[in-house]
Design an enzyme around this catalytic site. Structure first.
Site, PDB file in Angstrom:
ATOM      1  CE1 TYR A   1       1.087   0.118  10.816  1.00 43.54           C
ATOM      2  CE2 TYR A   1       0.196   2.181  10.005  1.00 43.54           C
ATOM      3  CZ  TYR A   1       0.632   0.899   9.773  1.00 43.54           C
ATOM      4  OH  TYR A   1       0.621   0.396   8.492  1.00 43.54           O
TER       5      TYR A   1
ATOM      6  CG  HIS B   1      -3.395  -3.808   9.219  1.00 40.28           C
ATOM      7  ND1 HIS B   1      -2.973  -3.069  10.294  1.00 40.28           N
ATOM      8  CD2 HIS B   1      -2.326  -3.902   8.392  1.00 40.28           C
ATOM      9  CE1 HIS B   1      -1.713  -2.729  10.130  1.00 40.28           C
ATOM     10  NE2 HIS B   1      -1.292  -3.233   8.984  1.00 40.28           N
TER      11      HIS B   1
END
Length: 336
Positions: free
Chosen positions: A56, A140
């Site tokens: 992010y 992830h």
């Protein structure tokens, strides 16, 4: 705000979580002041679960979230981050990230689900956040890396969990089939499921949700607005569904669901938040938030009463699957 315990772990999460991709400048710039105000508003509203990732904003989200939580009592909140993408120097920068975040691309992402890669990723995350530990770590998006993730990354996380360094471990993805394998075949305690158990997509009923129940594990639901199509009272053309322009037939379906919501005295986004929580395997809904105003709106939507009759009507009209299990919200187990 109610807390739910992740079985077989010491970790409890509030039923609403703060997703920190937005404060990493997802799609557009968010100022440092707005990011800090968003975390403050979430704290004031009772949210005590915060989720971030190196991906992010190429670390920006972790920096900002760690700074905003730095002076909060560490034993009062739960923070999760992710492993699988190392941030390494970019020898050929173009000036802006190419994966959806409005940040400079002085760093780049490098897939790595090896044991050493996971350990390095966690060390880097702790440095960026300034925290002494992480409560939950997810692998992830290991869609194309199952073998390395299952054989190397997850055992490394399990070892850290056994040492008490991490409270709970799992995987986070936009698909349910591979998450099912993580629950069934690895030491994962939970999974973060993005977009596959929503008012427009109940495909997780075929695999990950019953598997979680069978193995005594749990699910964090993310992406409940399906990239935006379910985020407004009246969906319009041009809204996003799973990161793309929504097909007309899905816009029509969302509008039909919105009509039913209105008849039952609620709204489409309130129902979108409430829907995953009706499944007994789901312990948390995590929403992306970038401003204090968004936080307050999401908290208010989360708190709204959504009558069980709405789900019955949606099933009767074939707007959600007939096999959707609806738990009575008043009788669901809670921890405070």
């Amino acid at each position: 705000m109610h807390r739910r315990k992740i079985p077989h772990t010491p970790v409890q999460v509030t039923e609403l979580g703060f997703g920190a991709s937005g404060i990493g400048n997802l799609y557009r710039t968010t100022s440092a002041e707005d990011a800090a105000a968003a975390v403050d508003a979430a704290w004031d509203a009772g949210i005590r679960y915060y989720d971030t990732a190196p991906h992010y904003g190429l670390g920006l989200s972790e920096h900002r979230l760690g700074a905003a939580l730095h002076d909060r009592p560490r034993d009062q909140y739960v923070i999760s981050s992710k492993a699988g993408r190392l941030l390494v120097p970019n020898n050929h920068p173009t000036g802006v990230d190419t994966e959806g975040f409005v940040v400079r691309d002085d760093l780049r992402r490098q897939w790595d689900f090896s044991r050493d890669g996971v350990l390095r990723s966690l060390e880097d995350t702790l440095e960026r956040t300034g925290l002494d530990r992480l409560d939950i770590v997810y692998l992830h998006d290991p869609d194309d890396h199952w073998q390395q993730a299952a054989d190397h990354a997850m055992p490394a996380l399990a070892e850290l969990r056994a040492q008490g360094v991490i409270g709970a471990i799992g995987a986070g993805m936009n698909q349910s089939a591979l998450l099912t394998r993580f629950l069934r075949e690895t030491a994962a305690d939970l999974v973060m499921l993005a977009g596959r158990y929503t008012l427009l997509d109940q495909s997780a009923l075929d695999d990950v949700l019953p598997t979680a129940q069978e193995h005594g594990k749990t699910v964090v639901a993310a992406g409940v607005f399906n990239s935006g199509l379910l985020s407004q009272n009246r969906p319009t053309e041009g809204m996003k569904y799973d990161y793309q322009s929504a097909p007309p037939e899905l816009v029509d379906r969302a509008r039909a669901i919105a009509d039913v919501c209105e008849r039952y005295g609620t709204t489409l986004p309130a129902a979108a938040i409430a829907f995953p929580r009706t499944h007994p395997a789901v312990i948390n809904v995590t929403l992306g938030m970038r401003t204090a105003e968004q936080v307050r709106r999401n908290v208010e939507l989360h708190a709204r009463h959504v009558p069980n009759g709405l789900w019955d009507e949606l099933r009767a009209q074939d707007l959600i699957r007939a096999d959707v299990p609806i738990a009575d919200e008043e009788r669901r187990p809670r921890r405070s």
